[in-house]
Design an enzyme around this catalytic site. Sequence first.
Site, PDB file in Angstrom:
ATOM      1  N   LYS A 219     -40.551   4.237 -35.487  1.00 19.56           N
ATOM      2  CA  LYS A 219     -41.653   3.359 -35.070  1.00 19.56           C
ATOM      3  C   LYS A 219     -42.833   3.468 -36.027  1.00 19.56           C
ATOM      4  O   LYS A 219     -42.994   4.445 -36.745  1.00 19.56           O
ATOM      5  CB  LYS A 219     -42.045   3.664 -33.618  1.00 19.56           C
ATOM      6  N   ARG A 250     -34.091   8.836 -28.039  1.00 19.25           N
ATOM      7  CA  ARG A 250     -33.387   7.609 -28.446  1.00 19.25           C
ATOM      8  C   ARG A 250     -33.601   7.425 -29.948  1.00 19.25           C
ATOM      9  O   ARG A 250     -34.749   7.309 -30.398  1.00 19.25           O
ATOM     10  CB  ARG A 250     -33.934   6.421 -27.657  1.00 19.25           C
TER      11      ARG A 250
END
Length: 271
Positions: A219, A250
Amino acid sequence: MFKAGNFTLPLGKKTYVMGILNYTPDSFSDGGLYNTPEKAVEHALLMQEQGADIIDVGCNSTRPGSKILTEEEELIRLKEVLPALQGKISVPVSVDTFYPLCAEYALQNGAVIINDVSGTFNSEIASKVNEYGAGYIVTHNPCGASDTVSYPDGVATAVRNFFMECISKAAQCGLKKENLCLDPGFGFGKTEKDNYELLDNLHWTKFEGYALLAAISRKRFINKCDFSLIDYATSAADTLAIEGGADIIRVHNVAAAVASAKVADAIYRKV
């Protein structure tokens, strides 16, 4: 424990790695790489071999600026990929969706977890999850990945309050605590400062007996160097998340995550 169909993941024993399978042309780091049934199966099997405990299938990109598919469009993609995976994957299959029709199709076709990033506790999806004895992941996401909101009492408090609401709604619709997983929503509606503050205070969002998932992989807020090095940054952030109580991470790079999680578990879980 976190229960999903016939699968039971005991909490506190280890960190579980959820491998990302983006069946999309436009996801932010691997869009177009696995969006045929053959490529999807190949990558899922590779992640399983590398040690993934869960495979998370996404057919609708939620990256900043992405075009959100309609329920019908997402269902078309699911009908391509899920039948291809059935019978080939031995670990739990999760489907990333916030559409009830897609969730129902997924549960009828091999998925045992619904990963809902909509930012709401969807009672219709929860009811379907309950019917199948599946797992339901609910994400704190006040406004998507493209925008941010302010948190007067701090982002960790906002996430904790949202989780308390989800726990209450789950109880009201009969969803058991072991079938609910909570995701603080890194990257959704949060500034870079918010994300780091949340990571530093993740323990404040942890509720006893409920699985906590951290989805930080690749991210924007951890992209401090050349993007080619982003998986190293992911491992660092995931290690801090494990320290803060994350039960599941994840990730895109399963091999790196499994290796780093084993070290983190030796330190923080004493295993």
